[in-house]
Motif scaffolding. Sequence first.
Motif, short mmCIF file in Angstrom:
data_model
loop_
_atom_site.label_atom_id
_atom_site.label_comp_id
_atom_site.label_asym_id
_atom_site.label_seq_id
_atom_site.Cartn_x
_atom_site.Cartn_y
_atom_site.Cartn_z
N ASN A 258 -4.83 4.96 5.19
CA ASN A 258 -4.56 3.57 4.78
C ASN A 258 -3.52 2.85 5.66
O ASN A 258 -2.97 3.42 6.59
CB ASN A 258 -4.15 3.53 3.31
CG ASN A 258 -2.78 4.13 3.08
OD1 ASN A 258 -1.85 3.95 3.86
ND2 ASN A 258 -2.64 4.86 2.00
N SER B 99 -0.06 7.75 1.63
CA SER B 99 -0.84 8.83 1.02
C SER B 99 -0.29 10.19 1.43
O SER B 99 -0.59 11.21 0.83
CB SER B 99 -2.31 8.74 1.42
OG SER B 99 -2.49 9.20 2.75
N THR C 123 0.86 -1.19 0.00
CA THR C 123 0.00 0.00 0.00
C THR C 123 0.89 1.24 0.00
O THR C 123 1.83 1.32 0.78
CB THR C 123 -0.88 0.05 1.27
OG1 THR C 123 -1.42 -1.23 1.49
CG2 THR C 123 -1.97 1.07 1.15
N GLU C 124 0.57 2.17 -0.85
CA GLU C 124 1.38 3.38 -0.95
C GLU C 124 1.01 4.37 0.15
O GLU C 124 -0.14 4.47 0.53
CB GLU C 124 1.08 4.02 -2.30
CG GLU C 124 2.18 4.88 -2.83
CD GLU C 124 1.96 5.13 -4.30
OE1 GLU C 124 0.90 5.66 -4.66
OE2 GLU C 124 2.85 4.78 -5.10
N THR D 9 -9.47 7.96 8.80
CA THR D 9 -9.38 6.62 8.20
C THR D 9 -8.34 6.51 7.09
O THR D 9 -8.68 6.20 5.96
CB THR D 9 -10.74 6.15 7.64
OG1 THR D 9 -11.14 7.00 6.57
CG2 THR D 9 -11.79 6.04 8.68
#
Lengths: 645, 338
Positions: A70, A59, A56-57, A68
């Motif tokens: 990632n 953000s 997952t990158e 919320t």
Amino acid sequence: MKNIKLFGCALSAALILAGCSQTSPAGSDTSSSTPAPESAEPAAETLNQIIYGSTTELSGDLGNAWWTNNASDKLLRSLIDDYDVIVSNQTGEFVENASVCAGIESEENEDGTKTFTVKIKEGLKFNNGDPINAANYVAYALVQYSPAVLEDGAKVSTATLYGSDTYQKGETKELSGIRLIDDYTYSIRINADYVPYYFETTYASLKPLSLKMYSDADLTVKDDGNGAYLEGGELTKDSVDASRFIYDGRISAGPYTLAEYDQAALTAVLKINENYAGNFEGVKPSVETIIIKKANQETMLDELKTGSVDFLSSLTDGNQVDSALDMVEAGGFKTVSYERNGYGKLMFQCDFGPTQFKAVRHAVAYLLDRNDFANTFCAGYGSVVDGPYGLAMWMYQDSKAELAEKLETYAYSLDDAVAELEADGWVLNEKGEPYESGIRYKEVTPEEAGTYQHNVTLADGRILMPLIIEWSSSEGNSVSELLAVMLANGDQTAQAGMKINQNVMSFSDLLNYMYRDASQGEQYGVPTYCMYNLATNFTAAYDQSFNWVTKASNPEEYEMGYNTNFTDDELLNQLSMDMVYSVEAGDDEAYLKLWVDFIDEWNDYLPEVPLYSNVYYDVMNDKIQNLECNSLFDFDQAVVYATVE
Amino acid sequence: MTKYIIKRIGYLILVFFIVSLLMYMLYNLIPSDPARDQLEGMKSSLTPEAYQQMYQNLRKQMGLDDHILIRYARWMGLIPNMEGKFYGLLEGNFGYSQYFKKNVIEVVVSPLKTTIFINIFATILALGITIPLGIYCAVHKGGKIDNFTQVFTIIGYSIPVYIIALVFVFIFAVLLRWFPVSGMGTPGANYTGMKLFLDRLYYFALPLIVMTFGSLGGMTRYVRAAMIDALSMDHIKTARAKGVREKAVIYSHAWRNALLPVVTLIISWFLGIFSGSVIIENTFNINGMGSLYIKGLQNHDYELALAIQMFYTVVSLVGALIMDLSYGIVDPRVHIDK
């Protein structure tokens, strides 16, 4: 033309030179460091580091979970922000943070509310050297529940904290549920509806926050007796929003401090926080640098092999695990494996169509060879559970023998499936005559028939429901593909007189049907699909309350769609609520008894068929020692114990 | 000419509005609920009442309960937004990214720079190779190099770029260790100036090679075909008969004529520097426009995806206008005043 040729030559040469200049020396240990540009950093600096490859990158939003963000953002935030008063340990148990908490006292008030008084330790510091005291903990709550945070799009529930609803609406200056008692003591008051609660010690938990991050003005925390409040300036939406994206000089209090955030490459570099007092066991980190960068599913093992990353978390794909184990065998790498705290499942909606009948749900379970399914899907790196639990949970570990006795395993059996169906009345054909072959039918009442699309009304007025299950499965999903082969199109399903129609759709569409969300289109509001395949994970606080509310006992919550299985089992509902809301914190015995009863009832009612619970594999460079994550103890918690050799 | 340009710009604006309406409608047809998506992660920690209240507040805040035409007009900036201000696309508000929690304009800047940086190199490299190669093959048609190039380019043309990318990663990054597997720079290196540039180039080298390799086939064959046509023209024979040097025949006489069909392609390539390659950027973890667009779609961040889509629409419309105008400039026989 000459100029163009020259430019082309120069460009090619630059690329080749750039490539050649980075080449690792022949025969060098590929695990020692990442390939570095011509003047690489001194080896000593690059060695004591872990490069975490995340699928997952980042953000770039370092705001709280109120927004919320990632998994990678959460990892980064957890590494730089710690000092929660209550934390979960390696087994998922909530414990007082020994480095922070000097004691917690609780008191029940006359109006049914409960107050927790927390004393924090002296001498704690932020990463910039600023002292941490109780006002910093109180500041956290004052910011969290502030109207500015709400205005900035955060989702903060005011259900539990006393006085937080009026404070959040801006009706009161003070947050009456939070009191600043002295420099090292604060209290927090919980609404009567939410106590007792098995996990209620978590209510007392706050973490420190530096108000310097939230305003240029000199904001301070005050308490005149009616509750804590902010003085000396105003907390605005803009200042709150800006705080989420401060990278340089970010004030935090965790094992690591943010040294660099590359907004172009979305990579974060973290260095040890020298002012960190230790985790809940007093352990301080020794790995100098943590780097978080994106790693692709397709090439992440190549990245590990070439030293571009040192650690990959939670591999589940069988091919990838095989490749990782091959790398381990070849030398230079190692793995740590652990059970997933969750499972993939077939979920039923239990208020219409054939799946409203328990026998049909049981029959589906009997018709699927779950062991074979789990083995095939997880390529041998998975197992099967018989209820809504994970194999690593302490509740499961403590009641393993009892559960083995009580729970039905629904072992693959066509005969058992047929027996259940026949006993439940699925003994007719489409003409209402005794069943011989094809699809089974059952005579149902008008209420049971509902508006299910496949019902047949005979000339004599009898309503027959065919054993046709409409299944919603998401597109591009390998679980769906395997289920189609092993269940929906399996010979045993046809032999049992059952037909399962697979309906492939996007995951959003699946959710709309599952939630019966008519706001997205009238078609979604109509019960259409009886069966869905998806997955679920559990957190350290195992709280199933409200998930099984019934139409009879909680009509409002039921209509809100909180019970997405649309079950009508009063006992299941009662047990799920009692498990957390009737047990005092710390009464593990009472909790465990209700938990076992809940699992047992769930296993019989069978609103879902658990399909597989993966075994996760963390793969890492073997320079990393003592990094032992599990499904309840993530990398951010485990890394403080790790060393690099 | 001026009249023509004004007329074209008028059409361009009309097409822009039609496309924007269609795109907005299409994105709104996707079955999703941005309010629910935002709250989904918190559902297990909220009571049903709290969830419902937050959900309704969020829907109201986002204006999701209004008619689609109202929402379109608000998004475009033709009517006031929820705060009573005219602040839409026309006023420079490209929307808010729900995934990045930032204004779209802030999210797009860095990936756009990256995409332009990498595409400029890729375009120069590709043109620098394909044009001379195409000319050489046309001049030496049927020769060994021409035959080899024909086979080579058809292979490059036929193999999907993601396969080329994975094969090149295996050869150049895993086996030879010449280049890194992915990324945009050495993490934590703190380089500046030339060192930073070289570090970027080192990380971008492999994706650049893949992009160049993937684009060789089409352009080389296009230039070769145009050049063969040009070389077969009567005036070339005349030039040769007059004893003009072969180099002058090829580059001054033939190439100028071959350039006419090629020029539109070259211009479209340069316009393409704004659009990222979804496959290359994702395979090599490059934070460019292509990967950003996919991220927007995958995370149901439709305001972001829509803004990127509208940006591409504008680039395409303006690009088409420039191409038409340039065609007239390059070829005096073409009149573009109608």
